[in-house]
Design a protein around this motif. Structure first.
Motif, PDB file in Angstrom:
ATOM      1  N   THR A 378     -57.631  -1.947  -6.467  1.00 16.37           N
ATOM      2  CA  THR A 378     -56.766  -2.613  -5.496  1.00 16.37           C
ATOM      3  C   THR A 378     -57.142  -2.225  -4.069  1.00 16.37           C
ATOM      4  OG1 THR A 378     -54.988  -2.536  -7.129  1.00 16.37           O
ATOM      5  CG2 THR A 378     -54.356  -2.996  -4.868  1.00 16.37           C
ATOM      6  N   ILE A 379     -57.029  -3.168  -3.149  1.00 15.63           N
ATOM      7  CA  ILE A 379     -57.290  -2.884  -1.739  1.00 15.63           C
ATOM      8  C   ILE A 379     -56.267  -1.866  -1.232  1.00 15.63           C
ATOM      9  CG2 ILE A 379     -55.857  -4.812  -0.917  1.00 15.63           C
ATOM     10  CD1 ILE A 379     -59.207  -3.938   0.660  1.00 15.63           C
ATOM     11  N   LEU A 380     -56.760  -0.851  -0.525  1.00  9.48           N
ATOM     12  CA  LEU A 380     -55.901   0.197   0.021  1.00  9.48           C
ATOM     13  C   LEU A 380     -55.663   0.034   1.514  1.00  9.48           C
ATOM     14  CD1 LEU A 380     -57.397   3.315  -1.799  1.00  9.48           C
ATOM     15  CD2 LEU A 380     -55.339   2.033  -2.417  1.00  9.48           C
ATOM     16  N   ALA A 381     -56.642  -0.544   2.199  1.00 10.30           N
ATOM     17  CA  ALA A 381     -56.516  -0.731   3.641  1.00 10.30           C
ATOM     18  C   ALA A 381     -57.628  -1.659   4.114  1.00 10.30           C
ATOM     19  CB  ALA A 381     -56.602   0.604   4.377  1.00 10.30           C
ATOM     20  N   THR A 382     -57.391  -2.297   5.253  1.00  7.01           N
ATOM     21  CA  THR A 382     -58.416  -3.063   5.949  1.00  7.01           C
ATOM     22  C   THR A 382     -58.348  -2.676   7.424  1.00  7.01           C
ATOM     23  OG1 THR A 382     -57.074  -4.975   6.630  1.00  7.01           O
ATOM     24  CG2 THR A 382     -57.900  -4.987   4.368  1.00  7.01           C
ATOM     25  N   PHE A 387     -53.173   1.776   5.526  1.00 10.75           N
ATOM     26  CA  PHE A 387     -52.775   2.167   4.169  1.00 10.75           C
ATOM     27  C   PHE A 387     -51.265   2.126   3.987  1.00 10.75           C
ATOM     28  CE2 PHE A 387     -51.417   5.653   1.296  1.00 10.75           C
ATOM     29  CZ  PHE A 387     -51.938   5.160   0.106  1.00 10.75           C
ATOM     30  N   ALA A 388     -50.525   2.663   4.949  1.00 13.58           N
ATOM     31  CA  ALA A 388     -49.064   2.709   4.815  1.00 13.58           C
ATOM     32  C   ALA A 388     -48.482   1.301   4.741  1.00 13.58           C
ATOM     33  CB  ALA A 388     -48.460   3.477   5.984  1.00 13.58           C
ATOM     34  N   THR A 389     -48.995   0.402   5.561  1.00 11.52           N
ATOM     35  CA  THR A 389     -48.501  -0.976   5.534  1.00 11.52           C
ATOM     36  C   THR A 389     -48.874  -1.664   4.239  1.00 11.52           C
ATOM     37  OG1 THR A 389     -48.715  -1.073   7.949  1.00 11.52           O
ATOM     38  CG2 THR A 389     -48.496  -3.166   6.777  1.00 11.52           C
ATOM     39  N   MET A 390     -50.087  -1.371   3.732  1.00 10.79           N
ATOM     40  CA  MET A 390     -50.502  -1.981   2.471  1.00 10.79           C
ATOM     41  C   MET A 390     -49.590  -1.529   1.330  1.00 10.79           C
ATOM     42  SD  MET A 390     -52.863  -4.204   1.633  1.00 10.79           S
ATOM     43  CE  MET A 390     -54.313  -3.970   2.675  1.00 10.79           C
ATOM     44  N   GLN A 391     -49.163  -0.286   1.367  1.00 14.68           N
ATOM     45  CA  GLN A 391     -48.241   0.185   0.330  1.00 14.68           C
ATOM     46  C   GLN A 391     -46.883  -0.501   0.438  1.00 14.68           C
ATOM     47  OE1 GLN A 391     -49.545   2.006  -2.245  1.00 14.68           O
ATOM     48  NE2 GLN A 391     -51.259   1.371  -0.949  1.00 14.68           N
ATOM     49  N   ARG A 392     -46.465  -0.806   1.666  1.00 11.45           N
ATOM     50  CA  ARG A 392     -45.237  -1.587   1.831  1.00 11.45           C
ATOM     51  C   ARG A 392     -45.401  -2.978   1.209  1.00 11.45           C
ATOM     52  NH1 ARG A 392     -44.066  -2.123   7.815  1.00 11.45           N
ATOM     53  NH2 ARG A 392     -42.047  -2.952   7.108  1.00 11.45           N
ATOM     54  N   ASP A 430     -38.180  -2.391   2.212  1.00 16.10           N
ATOM     55  CA  ASP A 430     -38.233  -1.029   2.753  1.00 16.10           C
ATOM     56  C   ASP A 430     -36.931  -0.283   2.480  1.00 16.10           C
ATOM     57  OD1 ASP A 430     -40.769  -1.530   3.740  1.00 16.10           O
ATOM     58  OD2 ASP A 430     -40.085  -1.982   5.776  1.00 16.10           O
ATOM     59  N   TRP A 431     -35.807  -0.955   2.687  1.00 13.86           N
ATOM     60  CA  TRP A 431     -34.503  -0.336   2.433  1.00 13.86           C
ATOM     61  C   TRP A 431     -34.326  -0.009   0.953  1.00 13.86           C
ATOM     62  CZ3 TRP A 431     -30.404  -2.078  -0.587  1.00 13.86           C
ATOM     63  CH2 TRP A 431     -29.182  -1.393  -0.440  1.00 13.86           C
ATOM     64  N   LEU A 432     -34.730  -0.932   0.080  1.00 17.18           N
ATOM     65  CA  LEU A 432     -34.569  -0.735  -1.357  1.00 17.18           C
ATOM     66  C   LEU A 432     -35.391   0.462  -1.833  1.00 17.18           C
ATOM     67  CD1 LEU A 432     -33.172  -1.996  -3.827  1.00 17.18           C
ATOM     68  CD2 LEU A 432     -35.180  -3.459  -4.135  1.00 17.18           C
ATOM     69  N   TYR A 433     -36.604   0.582  -1.308  1.00 15.45           N
ATOM     70  CA  TYR A 433     -37.436   1.724  -1.685  1.00 15.45           C
ATOM     71  C   TYR A 433     -36.824   3.026  -1.180  1.00 15.45           C
ATOM     72  CZ  TYR A 433     -41.527   4.669  -2.379  1.00 15.45           C
ATOM     73  OH  TYR A 433     -42.371   5.674  -2.784  1.00 15.45           O
ATOM     74  N   GLY A 434     -36.256   2.969   0.023  1.00 16.97           N
ATOM     75  CA  GLY A 434     -35.593   4.163   0.547  1.00 16.97           C
ATOM     76  C   GLY A 434     -34.401   4.585  -0.293  1.00 16.97           C
ATOM     77  N   LYS A 435     -33.725   3.625  -0.903  1.00 15.99           N
ATOM     78  CA  LYS A 435     -32.560   3.937  -1.736  1.00 15.99           C
ATOM     79  C   LYS A 435     -32.940   4.396  -3.142  1.00 15.99           C
ATOM     80  CE  LYS A 435     -28.730   3.190  -0.802  1.00 15.99           C
ATOM     81  NZ  LYS A 435     -27.685   4.020  -0.192  1.00 15.99           N
ATOM     82  N   THR A 436     -34.054   3.897  -3.659  1.00 16.26           N
ATOM     83  CA  THR A 436     -34.388   4.145  -5.070  1.00 16.26           C
ATOM     84  C   THR A 436     -35.592   5.048  -5.279  1.00 16.26           C
ATOM     85  OG1 THR A 436     -35.859   2.210  -5.215  1.00 16.26           O
ATOM     86  CG2 THR A 436     -33.496   1.861  -5.681  1.00 16.26           C
ATOM     87  N   ASP A 437     -36.507   5.072  -4.294  1.00 17.40           N
ATOM     88  CA  ASP A 437     -37.777   5.792  -4.447  1.00 17.40           C
ATOM     89  C   ASP A 437     -38.495   5.346  -5.721  1.00 17.40           C
ATOM     90  OD1 ASP A 437     -39.728   7.561  -3.528  1.00 17.40           O
ATOM     91  OD2 ASP A 437     -38.990   9.178  -4.799  1.00 17.40           O
TER      92      ASP A 437
END
Length: 507
Positions: A378-382, A387-392, A430-437
Motif C-alpha cells: 500500500t502507498i504510504l506517502a507521496t 504519511f500521517a495524512t495517508m493514514q487518515r 478523525d473524531w471516530l478514531y480518536g474515540k475508538t482507537d
C-alpha cells in the motif's frame, strides 16, 4: 504420480477460477490431478498436513502447484517453506500474478523448484510432463505460453455441487484489457481476447441447469464489445423471464464512458436485485489520469453513472483510488464530492497499491511514491500526501465502508456529509478514531451510538438524532419483497442473495 493444485483464497466463499483452469487443461494428466483450496488465516501446519495426506505413497513423483496472489503471498511462503522442510522430495511449482514479476527477489521463488509466469494453461501441464517423464527441466523459470483462446478448455464443469450451493462462481467471457492504466496489471496486456461466445454461453447454461444463480464476471472490460455484452445480458434476461421465482444475479465490471443506447435498453429490462456493475473511475482529475495513462471521458462517465442510477435498477459500486501520483487531498476531495453527488449505491474508496510488474513505479522518484515493502504494498506517502495524512485516508476508507457502504445509515449519512462530503466525513473519521482507537471490530450498536453522538456535536437535537437513527438502524439487514429470494437448488442448501445489495435497495 500425483499433482496437487492449491491456493489460499481470501475467503471460503471465493472459488479459485485459476486453479480450475489448470485442472481443466491437464489433458492426459487430469486424472492424476487434485484440487485443494484453503483460506488465509488457516494454520500453516494444518495446510501442510492436509497436502501431505495426498502425497503419492508408491514412491512416484508428487507435484504441488501453488497459485500465488498479493493477498496470500506471505502465508503461502510459510506453507512452501514447511513443505520443503518436511518433504523436500515434493516438487513445488509456483504461478500467479504475484510471482510472475520481480520474481528473482522473492523468498518463495527461492524455496520452490519451478516457476511459471503469466499464462499457465498450456505451460504448467507441459512442465509437469517434463518433471514426470524427463528429462527434467534445467531452467527454473518458464514463461507461460498464451495459446489460441479456442484451445483453452473452459473449467466450469469443475465447479462442484458444493461450490454452486455455497460459493461465488467466477466466470469470464474474455481475458485481458486494451487499456493501459499503470496501477493495474492489465496494463501489460496487448488487448482483450474473447472466448468463443457460443461455447461460453453453453457453459453458463450448464451452470444454471445445475443450480448456479450467482455469477461474478472477472472480465476487465465487459462492455467493450457491445454485441457480446448484449448476448450475455440476454442470457440472464431469458432466465429471469422463464424463472421469475428463481432469479439470477450477475456482477460485471463496466467501462464507465462506453454505454451505447442498445446496452442501455437491455440494462433497463433487469429487475431490482439482479444486476450489479463495478465501475472504475479512480480519479476525476484529467492531469492525474494522463499521468497514469488512463483514458476516460469524465463527462460521459458521470452522465452514464447518473443514467444508471436514475433509469435502471442496476446496483452500482464505483471505485476511487487515493494516492495516485499527482493527486493531492484537495483534488481527491473534489472527485469524491463529484461522485457523491451522482449517488451511486457504494463508493469503493481504495488506497493505491504497487502491484508487482505494473508501470506505476516509473513515477516513484518524480512524485515521491513510498510503498509499504510488505504485501499488499500500500502507498504510504507521496510528495503531495504525507504519511500521517495517508493514514487518515486509510481510516476514512474503513469508516466509509462501515457507515456508508454498509447501507445501514442511508438517511443518517447525508446529515454527516452536509455540503462538503469529503471534508465533513474526514472530520467525522478523525473524531471516530480518536474515540475508538480502532478501525475494525467496532460493534454495530456501538457504531450507531457514536454516529448519534457525532450528530449531536454538530448541533442536532436528541429527538432528531433518535428519529433518524431509528429509521436507519435496525441491527439486521432488511428484507425486501423485490430483492432476490434465497434460491433452493435441487439437493443444495440455500444460496443467500447478496446482502449488501439488499440493504441499499431499501434506501
Amino acid at each position: 504420480m500425483t499433482i496437487l493444485l492449491s491456493t489460499l483464497n481470501a475467503r471460503y466463499s471465493h472459488a479459485s477460477l485459476g486453479l480450475r483452469y489448470l485442472q481443466a487443461n491437464m489433458g492426459d494428466l487430469r486424472g492424476d490431478t487434485q484440487l485443494h483450496e484453503f483460506v488465509i488465516g488457516a494454520k500453516t501446519t494444518d495446510i501442510v498436513e492436509k497436502l501431505l495426506a495426498h502425497k503419492a505413497t508408491d514412491g512416484s513423483t508428487t507435484i504441488v502447484g501453488f497459485g500465488v496472489y498479493i493477498w496470500n503471498i506471505e502465508e503461502t511462503t510459510k506453507v512452501v517453506a514447511m513443505l520443503k522442510c518436511i518433504a523436500p522430495e515434493i516438487v513445488i511449482v509456483l504461478g500467479g500474478p504475484e510471482v510472475s514479476y520481480e520474481s528473482e527477489q522473492q523468498q518463495i521463488v527461492k524455496l520452490a523448484d519451478y516457476l511459471v509466469t503469466g499464462w499457465g494453461d498450456v505451460t504448467f501441464p507441459d512442465l509437469c510432463r517434463q518433471i514426470i517423464n524427463g528429462p527434467k527441466p534445467l531452467m527454473k523459470t518458464h514463461i507461460g505460453i498464451q495459446p489460441p483462446m479456442q484451445d483453452i478448455t473452459l473449467p466450469y464443469s469443475l465447479y462442484s455441487d458444493h461450490d454452486i450451493a455455497h460459493r461465488t462462481l467466477y466466470v469470464e467471457a474474455s481475458r485481458g484489457c486494451p487499456f493501459k492504466c499503470e496501477f493495474c496489471l492489465s496494463a501489460l496486456d496487448k488487448t482483450a481476447w474473447p472466448f468463443g461466445l457460443d461455447t461460453f454461453l453453453a457453459e453458463l447454461e450448464s451452470l444454471h441447469a445445475r443450480g448456479a444463480r450467482l455469477f461474478k464476471f472477472v472480465d476487465r472490460t465487459f462492455n467493450l464489445n457491445v454485441k457480446t455484452s448484449l448476448n450475455i445480458l440476454q442470457f440472464f434476461l431469458d432466465k429471469l423471464a422463464a424463472h421469475p421465482d428463481d432469479p439470477v444475479f450477475a456482477h460485471f465490471e463496466l467501462v464507465p464512458d462506453h454505454l451505447p443506447d442498445a446496452l442501455k435498453e437491455a440494462i433497463t429490462k433487469f429487475p431490482p436485485g439482479a444486476l450489479q456493475f463495478e465501475i472504475g473511475i479512480q480519479s476525476f482529475n484529467p492531469a492525474v489520469q494522463a499521468l497514469v495513462s488512463r483514458k476516460q471521458n469524465n463527462q460521459k462517465a458521470a452522465d452514464n453513472i447518473r443514467w444508471l442510477i436514475e433509469k435502471s435498477h442496476a446496483h452500482l459500486h464505483v471505485d476511487l483510488i487515493a494516492g495516485l501520483p499527482g493527486e493531492d487531498v484537495e483534488s481527491f476531495a473534489q472527485g469524491f464530492d463529484k461522485l457523491v453527488a451522482l449517488e451511486p449505491h457504494e463508493i469503493q474508496f481504495g488506497i493505491l497499491k504497487r502491484l508487482r510488474g505494473t508501470p506505476i513505479i516509473r513515477h516513484t522518484q518524480t512524485f515521491g511514491l513510498i510503498f509499504d515493502p510488505h504485501p499488499p504494498y500500500t502507498i504510504l506517502a507521496t510528495n503531495l500526501i504525507d504519511f500521517a495524512t495517508m493514514q487518515r485516508l486509510v481510516r476514512f476508507s474503513r469508516y466509509w465502508d462501515l457507515v456508508a457502504n454498509s447501507g445501514r445509515f442511508a438517511h443518517t449519512l447525508p446529515l454527516i456529509l452536509g455540503a462538503t462530503p469529503f471534508f465533513s466525513f474526514m472530520a467525522f473519521s478523525d473524531w471516530l478514531y480518536g474515540k475508538t482507537d480502532a478501525t475494525h471490530r467496532i460493534a454495530m450498536d456501538r457504531l450507531a451510538g457514536l454516529v448519534g453522538q457525532w450528530l449531536r456535536l454538530q448541533g442536532m437535537t436528541d429527538a432528531s438524532v433518535n428519529a433518524v437513527l431509528s429509521t436507519d438502524y435496525a441491527g439486521q439487514p432488511p428484507k425486501l419483497p423485490n430483492t432476490p429470494k434465497p434460491v433452493i437448488a435441487a439437493e443444495h442448501a440455500p444460496i443467500v442473495a447478496p446482502q449488501r445489495q439488499a440493504r441499499h435497495l431499501t434506501a
